[in-house]
Design a protein around this motif. Structure first.
Motif, PDB file in Angstrom:
ATOM      1  N   ALA A  10       0.831  -1.207   0.000  1.00  0.00           N
ATOM      2  CA  ALA A  10       0.000   0.000   0.000  1.00  0.00           C
ATOM      3  C   ALA A  10       0.867   1.259   0.000  1.00  0.00           C
ATOM      4  O   ALA A  10       0.560   2.239  -0.693  1.00  0.00           O
ATOM      5  CB  ALA A  10      -0.937  -0.016   1.210  1.00  0.00           C
ATOM      6  N   ARG A  11       1.958   1.231   0.746  1.00  0.00           N
ATOM      7  CA  ARG A  11       2.869   2.378   0.804  1.00  0.00           C
ATOM      8  C   ARG A  11       3.480   2.648  -0.575  1.00  0.00           C
ATOM      9  O   ARG A  11       3.561   3.803  -1.001  1.00  0.00           O
ATOM     10  CB  ARG A  11       3.955   2.122   1.846  1.00  0.00           C
ATOM     11  CG  ARG A  11       4.755   3.337   2.215  1.00  0.00           C
ATOM     12  CD  ARG A  11       5.692   3.099   3.403  1.00  0.00           C
ATOM     13  NE  ARG A  11       4.940   2.769   4.606  1.00  0.00           N
ATOM     14  CZ  ARG A  11       4.928   1.544   5.170  1.00  0.00           C
ATOM     15  NH1 ARG A  11       5.627   0.554   4.678  1.00  0.00           N
ATOM     16  NH2 ARG A  11       4.210   1.321   6.258  1.00  0.00           N
ATOM     17  N   VAL A  12       3.878   1.593  -1.277  1.00  0.00           N
ATOM     18  CA  VAL A  12       4.431   1.765  -2.621  1.00  0.00           C
ATOM     19  C   VAL A  12       3.380   2.397  -3.538  1.00  0.00           C
ATOM     20  O   VAL A  12       3.680   3.350  -4.279  1.00  0.00           O
ATOM     21  CB  VAL A  12       4.923   0.411  -3.199  1.00  0.00           C
ATOM     22  CG1 VAL A  12       5.220   0.518  -4.688  1.00  0.00           C
ATOM     23  CG2 VAL A  12       6.152  -0.076  -2.440  1.00  0.00           C
ATOM     24  N   LEU A  13       2.172   1.896  -3.503  1.00  0.00           N
ATOM     25  CA  LEU A  13       1.112   2.446  -4.342  1.00  0.00           C
ATOM     26  C   LEU A  13       0.838   3.908  -4.023  1.00  0.00           C
ATOM     27  O   LEU A  13       0.652   4.732  -4.926  1.00  0.00           O
ATOM     28  CB  LEU A  13      -0.179   1.632  -4.176  1.00  0.00           C
ATOM     29  CG  LEU A  13      -0.245   0.347  -4.973  1.00  0.00           C
ATOM     30  CD1 LEU A  13      -1.356  -0.544  -4.455  1.00  0.00           C
ATOM     31  CD2 LEU A  13      -0.426   0.642  -6.454  1.00  0.00           C
ATOM     32  N   HIS A  14       0.816   4.236  -2.765  1.00  0.00           N
ATOM     33  CA  HIS A  14       0.507   5.603  -2.351  1.00  0.00           C
ATOM     34  C   HIS A  14       1.659   6.559  -2.667  1.00  0.00           C
ATOM     35  O   HIS A  14       1.448   7.625  -3.252  1.00  0.00           O
ATOM     36  CB  HIS A  14       0.177   5.628  -0.854  1.00  0.00           C
ATOM     37  CG  HIS A  14      -0.140   6.987  -0.342  1.00  0.00           C
ATOM     38  ND1 HIS A  14      -1.276   7.678  -0.701  1.00  0.00           N
ATOM     39  CD2 HIS A  14       0.537   7.790   0.505  1.00  0.00           C
ATOM     40  CE1 HIS A  14      -1.283   8.846  -0.101  1.00  0.00           C
ATOM     41  NE2 HIS A  14      -0.183   8.948   0.640  1.00  0.00           N
ATOM     42  N   ASN A  18       0.882   7.571  -6.420  1.00  0.00           N
ATOM     43  CA  ASN A  18      -0.131   8.563  -6.032  1.00  0.00           C
ATOM     44  C   ASN A  18      -1.547   8.009  -5.937  1.00  0.00           C
ATOM     45  O   ASN A  18      -2.514   8.686  -6.268  1.00  0.00           O
ATOM     46  CB  ASN A  18      -0.108   9.753  -6.990  1.00  0.00           C
ATOM     47  CG  ASN A  18       1.240  10.431  -6.996  1.00  0.00           C
ATOM     48  OD1 ASN A  18       1.827  10.679  -5.946  1.00  0.00           O
ATOM     49  ND2 ASN A  18       1.761  10.696  -8.175  1.00  0.00           N
ATOM     50  N   VAL A  19      -1.666   6.765  -5.488  1.00  0.00           N
ATOM     51  CA  VAL A  19      -2.983   6.165  -5.293  1.00  0.00           C
ATOM     52  C   VAL A  19      -3.490   6.601  -3.924  1.00  0.00           C
ATOM     53  O   VAL A  19      -2.759   6.557  -2.931  1.00  0.00           O
ATOM     54  CB  VAL A  19      -2.915   4.624  -5.383  1.00  0.00           C
ATOM     55  CG1 VAL A  19      -4.250   3.999  -5.051  1.00  0.00           C
ATOM     56  CG2 VAL A  19      -2.451   4.204  -6.772  1.00  0.00           C
ATOM     57  N   ASP A  20      -4.734   7.025  -3.879  1.00  0.00           N
ATOM     58  CA  ASP A  20      -5.366   7.463  -2.629  1.00  0.00           C
ATOM     59  C   ASP A  20      -5.347   6.323  -1.612  1.00  0.00           C
ATOM     60  O   ASP A  20      -5.831   5.222  -1.892  1.00  0.00           O
ATOM     61  CB  ASP A  20      -6.801   7.894  -2.925  1.00  0.00           C
ATOM     62  CG  ASP A  20      -7.543   8.390  -1.707  1.00  0.00           C
ATOM     63  OD1 ASP A  20      -6.932   8.569  -0.633  1.00  0.00           O
ATOM     64  OD2 ASP A  20      -8.765   8.604  -1.820  1.00  0.00           O
ATOM     65  N   ALA A  21      -4.786   6.584  -0.453  1.00  0.00           N
ATOM     66  CA  ALA A  21      -4.659   5.563   0.593  1.00  0.00           C
ATOM     67  C   ALA A  21      -6.012   4.980   0.988  1.00  0.00           C
ATOM     68  O   ALA A  21      -6.099   3.816   1.384  1.00  0.00           O
ATOM     69  CB  ALA A  21      -3.939   6.137   1.810  1.00  0.00           C
ATOM     70  N   ALA A  22      -7.081   5.750   0.866  1.00  0.00           N
ATOM     71  CA  ALA A  22      -8.419   5.268   1.233  1.00  0.00           C
ATOM     72  C   ALA A  22      -8.887   4.138   0.318  1.00  0.00           C
ATOM     73  O   ALA A  22      -9.753   3.347   0.697  1.00  0.00           O
ATOM     74  CB  ALA A  22      -9.423   6.414   1.200  1.00  0.00           C
ATOM     75  N   SER A  32      -8.981  -1.801 -10.537  1.00  0.00           N
ATOM     76  CA  SER A  32      -9.841  -0.735 -10.025  1.00  0.00           C
ATOM     77  C   SER A  32      -9.055   0.494  -9.586  1.00  0.00           C
ATOM     78  O   SER A  32      -9.638   1.544  -9.327  1.00  0.00           O
ATOM     79  CB  SER A  32     -10.689  -1.247  -8.860  1.00  0.00           C
ATOM     80  OG  SER A  32      -9.883  -1.446  -7.702  1.00  0.00           O
ATOM     81  N   LEU A  33      -7.728   0.387  -9.527  1.00  0.00           N
ATOM     82  CA  LEU A  33      -6.908   1.525  -9.101  1.00  0.00           C
ATOM     83  C   LEU A  33      -6.678   2.530 -10.218  1.00  0.00           C
ATOM     84  O   LEU A  33      -6.139   3.608  -9.987  1.00  0.00           O
ATOM     85  CB  LEU A  33      -5.568   1.021  -8.552  1.00  0.00           C
ATOM     86  CG  LEU A  33      -5.683   0.165  -7.290  1.00  0.00           C
ATOM     87  CD1 LEU A  33      -4.315  -0.362  -6.897  1.00  0.00           C
ATOM     88  CD2 LEU A  33      -6.310   0.942  -6.145  1.00  0.00           C
ATOM     89  N   GLY A  34      -7.085   2.162 -11.435  1.00  0.00           N
ATOM     90  CA  GLY A  34      -6.989   3.096 -12.554  1.00  0.00           C
ATOM     91  C   GLY A  34      -5.590   3.243 -13.135  1.00  0.00           C
ATOM     92  O   GLY A  34      -5.312   4.228 -13.808  1.00  0.00           O
ATOM     93  N   LEU A  35      -4.713   2.273 -12.885  1.00  0.00           N
ATOM     94  CA  LEU A  35      -3.363   2.320 -13.431  1.00  0.00           C
ATOM     95  C   LEU A  35      -3.354   1.643 -14.797  1.00  0.00           C
ATOM     96  O   LEU A  35      -3.958   0.590 -14.968  1.00  0.00           O
ATOM     97  CB  LEU A  35      -2.391   1.600 -12.489  1.00  0.00           C
ATOM     98  CG  LEU A  35      -2.373   2.077 -11.036  1.00  0.00           C
ATOM     99  CD1 LEU A  35      -1.460   1.191 -10.211  1.00  0.00           C
ATOM    100  CD2 LEU A  35      -1.958   3.528 -10.944  1.00  0.00           C
ATOM    101  N   ASP A  36      -2.685   2.253 -15.771  1.00  0.00           N
ATOM    102  CA  ASP A  36      -2.623   1.620 -17.085  1.00  0.00           C
ATOM    103  C   ASP A  36      -1.672   0.424 -17.040  1.00  0.00           C
ATOM    104  O   ASP A  36      -0.994   0.191 -16.038  1.00  0.00           O
ATOM    105  CB  ASP A  36      -2.225   2.621 -18.173  1.00  0.00           C
ATOM    106  CG  ASP A  36      -0.830   3.202 -17.993  1.00  0.00           C
ATOM    107  OD1 ASP A  36       0.074   2.503 -17.482  1.00  0.00           O
ATOM    108  OD2 ASP A  36      -0.631   4.363 -18.380  1.00  0.00           O
ATOM    109  N   SER A  37      -1.608  -0.355 -18.120  1.00  0.00           N
ATOM    110  CA  SER A  37      -0.842  -1.603 -18.112  1.00  0.00           C
ATOM    111  C   SER A  37       0.649  -1.367 -17.875  1.00  0.00           C
ATOM    112  O   SER A  37       1.295  -2.138 -17.153  1.00  0.00           O
ATOM    113  CB  SER A  37      -1.074  -2.393 -19.397  1.00  0.00           C
ATOM    114  OG  SER A  37      -0.664  -1.642 -20.517  1.00  0.00           O
TER     115      SER A  37
END
Length: 90
Positions: A10-14, A18-22, A32-37
């Protein structure tokens, strides 16, 4: 599921993507995180680097639909726990 491994993912993603921690819950799917391939592949590489492991694509293909953060955590836990040969460690 190891919560410390999940928290590191989760820390890496955030922090790096810039993925919302929520949004970061065990049942959240990668798609569902909206990251492209390309970003998904970069994310997997970042997580592999964080844990100093390489996950074979047959065990985890981030483009595959429905992969949850919980599943990713479990795959990483297995790779972390797997014995490494001298050739793999080099």
């Amino acid at each position: 599921m190891n919560i410390e491994v999940f928290d590191d993912i989760a820390r890496v993603l955030h922090e790096k993507f810039n993925v919302d921690a929520a949004q970061l819950r065990p049942e959240t799917t990668l798609e569902s995180l909206g990251l492209d391939s390309l970003t998904l592949m970069e994310f997997v590489f970042a997580v592999e680097d964080r844990f100093s492991v390489r996950v074979p694509e047959e065990k985890l293909d981030p483009r595959q639909a429905g992969i949850t953060l919980e599943h990713l955590t479990e795959v990483l836990e297995a790779e972390i726990a797997a014995p490494r040969s001298v050739a793999q460690a080099a």
